[in-house]
Design an enzyme around this catalytic site. Structure first.
Site, PDB file in Angstrom:
ATOM      1  N   CYS A  34      52.287  15.126   8.703  1.00 61.01           N
ATOM      2  CA  CYS A  34      50.867  14.791   8.719  1.00 61.01           C
ATOM      3  C   CYS A  34      50.769  13.284   8.551  1.00 61.01           C
ATOM      4  CB  CYS A  34      50.113  15.500   7.594  1.00 61.01           C
ATOM      5  SG  CYS A  34      50.140  17.310   7.711  1.00 61.01           S
ATOM      6  N   GLY A  60      50.390  14.556  13.693  1.00 58.34           N
ATOM      7  CA  GLY A  60      49.686  15.821  13.548  1.00 58.34           C
ATOM      8  C   GLY A  60      48.608  15.958  14.595  1.00 58.34           C
ATOM      9  N   ASN A 134      50.099  13.612   2.746  1.00 62.02           N
ATOM     10  CA  ASN A 134      51.197  13.846   3.673  1.00 62.02           C
ATOM     11  C   ASN A 134      52.400  14.247   2.844  1.00 62.02           C
ATOM     12  OD1 ASN A 134      53.546  11.619   5.226  1.00 62.02           O
ATOM     13  ND2 ASN A 134      53.210  13.743   5.722  1.00 62.02           N
ATOM     14  N   GLY A 135      53.008  15.373   3.165  1.00 64.18           N
ATOM     15  CA  GLY A 135      54.211  15.759   2.451  1.00 64.18           C
ATOM     16  C   GLY A 135      54.176  17.195   1.998  1.00 64.18           C
ATOM     17  N   TYR A 273      63.362   9.940  13.968  1.00 60.03           N
ATOM     18  CA  TYR A 273      62.533  10.702  14.892  1.00 60.03           C
ATOM     19  C   TYR A 273      61.026  10.532  14.711  1.00 60.03           C
ATOM     20  CZ  TYR A 273      60.488  14.927  17.037  1.00 60.03           C
ATOM     21  OH  TYR A 273      59.726  15.781  17.769  1.00 60.03           O
ATOM     22  N   CYS A 413      64.083  21.433   5.091  1.00 65.03           N
ATOM     23  CA  CYS A 413      63.436  20.352   4.348  1.00 65.03           C
ATOM     24  C   CYS A 413      62.403  20.929   3.392  1.00 65.03           C
ATOM     25  CB  CYS A 413      62.769  19.381   5.312  1.00 65.03           C
ATOM     26  SG  CYS A 413      61.918  18.012   4.483  1.00 65.03           S
ATOM     27  N   CYS A 469      66.801   9.853   1.872  1.00 64.65           N
ATOM     28  CA  CYS A 469      66.997  11.275   1.630  1.00 64.65           C
ATOM     29  C   CYS A 469      67.699  11.840   2.854  1.00 64.65           C
ATOM     30  CB  CYS A 469      65.674  12.004   1.408  1.00 64.65           C
ATOM     31  SG  CYS A 469      65.878  13.808   1.279  1.00 64.65           S
ATOM     32  N   CYS A 472      68.748  17.132   4.555  1.00 62.50           N
ATOM     33  CA  CYS A 472      68.821  18.009   5.731  1.00 62.50           C
ATOM     34  C   CYS A 472      70.202  17.963   6.372  1.00 62.50           C
ATOM     35  CB  CYS A 472      67.742  17.646   6.750  1.00 62.50           C
ATOM     36  SG  CYS A 472      67.685  15.904   7.199  1.00 62.50           S
TER      37      CYS A 472
END
Length: 493
Positions: A34, A60, A134-135, A273, A413, A469, A472
């Site tokens: 988002c 989004g 967002n998150g 990405y 994730c 992070c 993933c």
């Protein structure tokens, strides 16, 4: 042949564009999270936010919303669809005020409805409250369950609503209540909280989700990506720091904290990405970072070929970098059609696979008779990679060598990206050689974790994993993720 028209999944699937696309899209790529955009102290806050959200549309595409305050009253509008469809001139003119928060949303759980469109608006004892985020809040289901047990009534299925309930139940003033509420959340999040007289901006203690501050004259602006500042003519000031909370009111801006900053862990997929190539993260331009990914990929896994091509749009920069490093010409071997989501209706279910060619085409005159290096950013389930490799072979590629500018994506994730279950991630149960055969490639290689850290400008000696992070890829999550079965992964927006 039946006369019935079949609407393809993941394109126009309901009453509005992208309704509930979920996991059934023709392409199995990771879905955007988002985006948030905020303005404080500008007479055209609504218009600025409109253009800011338009720049963040890639984050989004299911819903968009704006809430504007003039210091006394809220004016807001939310709708399903793209920003340009949700807002028109009359709607923007009705949103009066000098401060605003906006949101573009991608829903990951199928709850694609107006009630969940953000900003979420609430009435509580001290007036009005609007929330945009967002998150993902990993422990939101657990908090929600506890609140419901003590009498709270939730109006939406969005986990973002929990922060409003935590604030409303506190006996402290709004700023201290917001600190306490934010301190109870575990996950990756960027929050904008608007009241009648205040704007609060906060980033999670690890800085997992991007959030930046800009200036336009005397106004402060906040955005998930810096590309939105360029659109409105604002200047980027700095990133919001992990655990930081900014309070903006009639007295200006003050910097506070709701949590001690933990080890920096900005989402690596933002670099690979999600973010636009004209955005900056941690002072590094995304296009430049992705070019370096391609260059390092070439150094790590060179293959002799005739042309290099990138899967549009996120892999173009890396493909250019690979070509520059190797001297192999970069060519537009793959072309993306950006309008199929609004125009393509398939005449029969048997032609569903044609949806791939409607969204992505291989250029025969460029590819035919050539050994091709195909650069892509990630492999999720493997079905998309196989389709694209086969597209290249169908137009005459003699060899297709796939190079992925990320390590193998093996783990779900918990911090805001819509990922399949671990069992659906092909790299979690197949070797690289097995994946290569599965996608019908002549060879397959992934960028190393060290190469990724180097490409984004991270220093693994001074910051753990270069401040990224990478859970993933390596299953090393920066936060607690297990809450006795009451945890959430995906996106809380």
């Amino acid at each position: 042949m039946s006369d019935e028209l079949i609407i393809p999944q993941g394109l126009w699937t309901g009453d509005y564009y992208n309704e509930g696309t979920g996991k059934d899209d023709i392409f199995d790529t990771l879905k955007e999270e988002c985006g948030v955009f905020g303005v404080f102290n500008h007479p055209e806050a609504a218009s600025l936010s409109y253009y800011g959200l338009h720049a963040l549309q890639h984050r989004g595409e299911e819903s968009a919303g704006l809430c504007v305050s003039d210091g006394e009253d809220f004016n807001y509008h939310r709708g399903m669809g793209l920003v340009k469809e949700v807002f028109d001139r009359d709607k923007l003119l009705s949103l009066k005020g000098d401060r605003s928060i906006g949101h573009v949303r991608y829903s990951t759980s199928g709850d694609s409805r107006l009630a969940n469109a953000q900003p979420l608006i609430f009435k509580y004892r001290d007036g009005d409250l609007a929330v945009a985020t967002n998150g993902n809040i990993v422990n939101a289901p657990k908090i929600r369950h506890e609140l419901e047990q003590s009498g709270s009534i939730f109006q939406t299925t969005s986990d973002t609503e929990v922060i409003a309930h935590l604030i409303a139940r506190s006996s402290k003033d709004f700023v201290e209540a917001a600190k306490d509420a934010l301190g109870q959340l575990v996950g990756g999040f960027a929050f904008l909280l608007l009241t009648n007289d205040k704007l609060i901006v906060a980033s999670d203690p690890h800085g997992l989700r991007p959030l930046t501050m800009g200036r336009l004259g005397d106004a402060y602006l906040f955005s998930s990506e810096t590309c939105a500042f360029e659109v409105v003519g604002a200047e980027m000031v700095r990133d919001i720091q992990p655990g930081e909370m900014l309070v903006l009111d009639k007295d200006g801006l003050r910097e506070e904290r709701f949590a001690t900053p933990q080890r920096k862990a900005l989402c690596a997929m933002e670099y690979i990405y999600f973010s636009r190539p004209d955005s900056d993260l941690n002072g590094s331009n995304l296009h430049s970072s992705r070019k370096r990914m391609g260059k390092i990929m070439a150094q790590e896994s060179f293959v002799d070929a005739d042309i290099v091509t990138g899967v549009p749009d996120s892999s173009i920069s890396a493909a250019i970098g690979y070509a520059e490093q190797t001297g192999i010409p970069y060519e537009l071997g793959l072309i993306k059609n950006k309008y199929t989501g609004r125009t393509f209706i398939q005449p029969s279910q048997e032609l569903r696979e044609q949806g791939v060619k409607m969204k992505l085409s291989a250029v025969r005159r460029v590819v035919e008779g050539k050994r091709v290096v195909m650069i892509d950013d990630s492999i999720v389930r493997g079905t998309t990679s196989r389709r694209i490799v086969n597209l290249l072979r169908e137009v005459g590629a003699t060899e297709v060598h796939v190079r992925i500018t990320s390590p193998p994506f093996k783990n779900p994730c918990f911090y805001g990206i819509d990922t399949p279950d671990r069992g659906d991630l092909i790299a979690s149960y197949k070797t690289i050689e097995e994946i290569c055969r599965e996608i019908n490639a002549d060879s397959l290689q992934f960028l190393s974790p060290e190469g990724l850290i180097q490409a984004v400008g991270g220093d693994s000696r001074s910051e753990y994993k270069g401040g990224l992070c990478m859970a993933c890829f390596d299953n090393d999550y920066p936060t607690r993720t297990d809450f006795d079965g009451e945890e959430k992964f995906g996106c809380s927006c």
